[in-house]
Design a protein around this motif. Structure first.
Motif, PDB file in Angstrom:
ATOM      1  N   ASP A 287       0.716  -1.176   0.035  1.00 54.65           N
ATOM      2  CA  ASP A 287      -0.022   0.008  -0.116  1.00 54.65           C
ATOM      3  C   ASP A 287       0.799   1.144  -0.110  1.00 54.65           C
ATOM      4  OD1 ASP A 287       1.022  -0.717   2.487  1.00 54.65           O
ATOM      5  OD2 ASP A 287      -1.082  -0.332   3.650  1.00 54.65           O
TER       6      ASP A 287
ATOM      7  N   ASP B 166     -16.165  -0.569   5.689  1.00 54.14           N
ATOM      8  CA  ASP B 166     -14.942  -1.268   5.886  1.00 54.14           C
ATOM      9  C   ASP B 166     -15.581  -2.759   5.941  1.00 54.14           C
ATOM     10  OD1 ASP B 166     -12.545  -2.163   6.540  1.00 54.14           O
ATOM     11  OD2 ASP B 166     -13.209  -2.358   8.673  1.00 54.14           O
TER      12      ASP B 166
ATOM     13  N   ALA C 237      -8.980   3.988  -1.532  1.00 54.35           N
ATOM     14  CA  ALA C 237      -9.183   5.419  -1.171  1.00 54.35           C
ATOM     15  C   ALA C 237      -8.890   6.336  -2.332  1.00 54.35           C
ATOM     16  CB  ALA C 237      -8.444   5.546  -0.106  1.00 54.35           C
TER      17      ALA C 237
ATOM     18  N   PHE D   7     -10.640   7.289   4.010  1.00 54.83           N
ATOM     19  CA  PHE D   7     -10.470   6.396   5.310  1.00 54.83           C
ATOM     20  C   PHE D   7     -11.291   6.854   6.564  1.00 54.83           C
ATOM     21  CE2 PHE D   7      -6.794   5.051   3.287  1.00 54.83           C
ATOM     22  CZ  PHE D   7      -6.530   3.744   3.516  1.00 54.83           C
ATOM     23  N   SER D   8     -11.191   8.022   6.747  1.00 57.86           N
ATOM     24  CA  SER D   8     -12.031   8.446   8.037  1.00 57.86           C
ATOM     25  C   SER D   8     -13.331   8.229   7.882  1.00 57.86           C
ATOM     26  CB  SER D   8     -11.504   9.921   8.529  1.00 57.86           C
ATOM     27  OG  SER D   8     -11.933  10.763   7.402  1.00 57.86           O
TER      28      SER D   8
ATOM     29  N   ILE E  84     -13.840   3.906   4.989  1.00 58.76           N
ATOM     30  CA  ILE E  84     -13.245   2.762   4.897  1.00 58.76           C
ATOM     31  C   ILE E  84     -12.274   2.239   6.014  1.00 58.76           C
ATOM     32  CG2 ILE E  84     -13.422   2.582   2.410  1.00 58.76           C
ATOM     33  CD1 ILE E  84     -10.681   3.110   1.823  1.00 58.76           C
ATOM     34  N   SER E  85     -11.995   3.133   7.056  1.00 56.00           N
ATOM     35  CA  SER E  85     -11.251   2.845   8.177  1.00 56.00           C
ATOM     36  C   SER E  85     -11.927   1.783   8.781  1.00 56.00           C
ATOM     37  CB  SER E  85     -11.058   4.003   9.158  1.00 56.00           C
ATOM     38  OG  SER E  85     -11.981   4.443   9.444  1.00 56.00           O
ATOM     39  N   ASP E  86     -11.176   0.969   9.908  1.00 56.13           N
ATOM     40  CA  ASP E  86     -11.541   0.035  10.858  1.00 56.13           C
ATOM     41  C   ASP E  86     -13.175   0.622  11.438  1.00 56.13           C
ATOM     42  OD1 ASP E  86      -9.399  -1.565  10.184  1.00 56.13           O
ATOM     43  OD2 ASP E  86      -8.448  -1.196  11.921  1.00 56.13           O
TER      44      ASP E  86
ATOM     45  N   ARG F   2      -6.781  -1.236   1.119  1.00 53.24           N
ATOM     46  CA  ARG F   2      -7.559  -0.027   1.223  1.00 53.24           C
ATOM     47  C   ARG F   2      -7.152   1.439   0.510  1.00 53.24           C
ATOM     48  NH1 ARG F   2      -9.615  -0.495   7.476  1.00 53.24           N
ATOM     49  NH2 ARG F   2      -7.450  -0.952   7.612  1.00 53.24           N
ATOM     50  N   PRO F   3      -5.758   1.467   0.833  1.00 56.26           N
ATOM     51  CA  PRO F   3      -5.434   2.738   0.116  1.00 56.26           C
ATOM     52  C   PRO F   3      -5.655   2.904  -1.243  1.00 56.26           C
ATOM     53  CG  PRO F   3      -3.834   1.839   1.748  1.00 56.26           C
ATOM     54  CD  PRO F   3      -4.895   0.837   1.546  1.00 56.26           C
TER      55      PRO F   3
END
Length: 282
Positions: free
Chosen positions: A18, A168, A141, A157-158, A161-163, A137-138
């Motif tokens: 990534d 996600d 993104a 991400f925030s 798709i972040s945890d 994920r990057p």
């Protein structure tokens, strides 16, 4: 000739996982700023190791094999770094083939959830973004950003798709014992990556050590001076190798530039002494 002294950045990511830079670019830049050694620790893949080792010979900087795994421990996610292993090891290679297939299925799941929310992200575009690397994920993104669904990669991400975010999909991981066994079976050393204040959970650290973890990442962008002191104390108490690095991926999410966070040369020397194999090491 390799520089015998100087700091080492033992936590770098290339475009084989990534990151955005090639192993050759990472190694060449590290040599240009005077680092004595580096390790490319891509997630769940060794595909960049041969290129990195060749680049080290060409640029005059030592390169040691590296990889980063995710593990799940009772619902908590941790990362394990592997160093100084044989990157031609058959068992390790087979396990990584399986993880790569599961990464693709995870990415497909994320793309489907994004589509349910009106964000069309063609999977072929995600694969193209990943290029030679293992899909992560990057890459999703960056496609979200390019298509105008978010203002930046960090927002992708925030927000999505972040945890634990709405789109996600949990990552498939190997158990701690399996990861350590694979690394050690390939002649390498397992290291607990960026533990943060989790290092104060002595039962957790003791369990990692009992499983065969022989090092711990002390110097990392997420570690304050107090955390560094706590991890170093725990390492000294248990006789663990102390490692560190910038965890550099790409500029958009950079916390530290290549070599900005690094370990002393003694860290690499200790890792090489700890490596159980030996015949695969230069």
């Amino acid at each position: 000739m390799y520089a015998p002294t100087g700091p080492c950045d033992l936590h770098l990511h290339s475009h084989y996982s990534d990151g955005t830079m090639s192993p050759d670019e990472l190694v060449g830049f590290a040599a240009s700023i005077g680092l004595s050694a580096v390790s490319i620790t891509d997630h769940d893949t060794m595909n960049g190791q041969a290129e990195a080792l060749e680049a080290g010979s060409r640029h005059g900087i030592e390169v040691v094999t590296g990889i980063e795994f995710s593990i799940d421990d009772g619902g908590a996610s941790h990362h394990i770094l592997g160093y100084c292993f044989d990157h031609a090891d058959a068992d390790l290679s087979a396990a990584l083939v399986s993880l790569a297939a599961q990464r693709i299925e995870r990415a497909r799941g994320i793309v489907r959830l994004l589509a349910d929310r009106g964000m069309a992200v063609p999977f072929e575009e995600v694969l193209a973004e990943a290029g030679k690397g293992s899909v992560g994920r990057p890459h999703i993104a960056r496609v979200l950003h390019r298509r105008g669904y978010v203002a930046s990669v960090p927002e992708a991400f925030s927000r999505w798709i972040s945890d634990g975010a709405p789109c996600d999909v949990p990552k498939t991981t190997l158990p701690l014992d399996d990861v350590v066994g694979l690394v050690r079976g390939a002649g390498g050393v397992a290291v607990w990556a960026h533990p943060g204040w989790n290092v104060k959970k002595s039962d957790l650290l003791d369990r990692f050590v009992a499983a065969g973890v022989r090092g711990i990442e002390v110097w990392h962008p997420n570690h304050s001076e107090r955390i560094v002191e706590a991890i170093a104390a725990a390492a000294r108490e248990r006789g663990l190798v102390m490692t560190g690095g910038s965890d550099y991926h790409f500029a958009e999410i950079m916390q530290a530039d290549i070599g900005e966070i690094a370990a002393p040369r003694e860290s690499l020397d200790s890792l090489r002494r700890e490596a159980s194999g030996g015949s695969h090491l230069p």
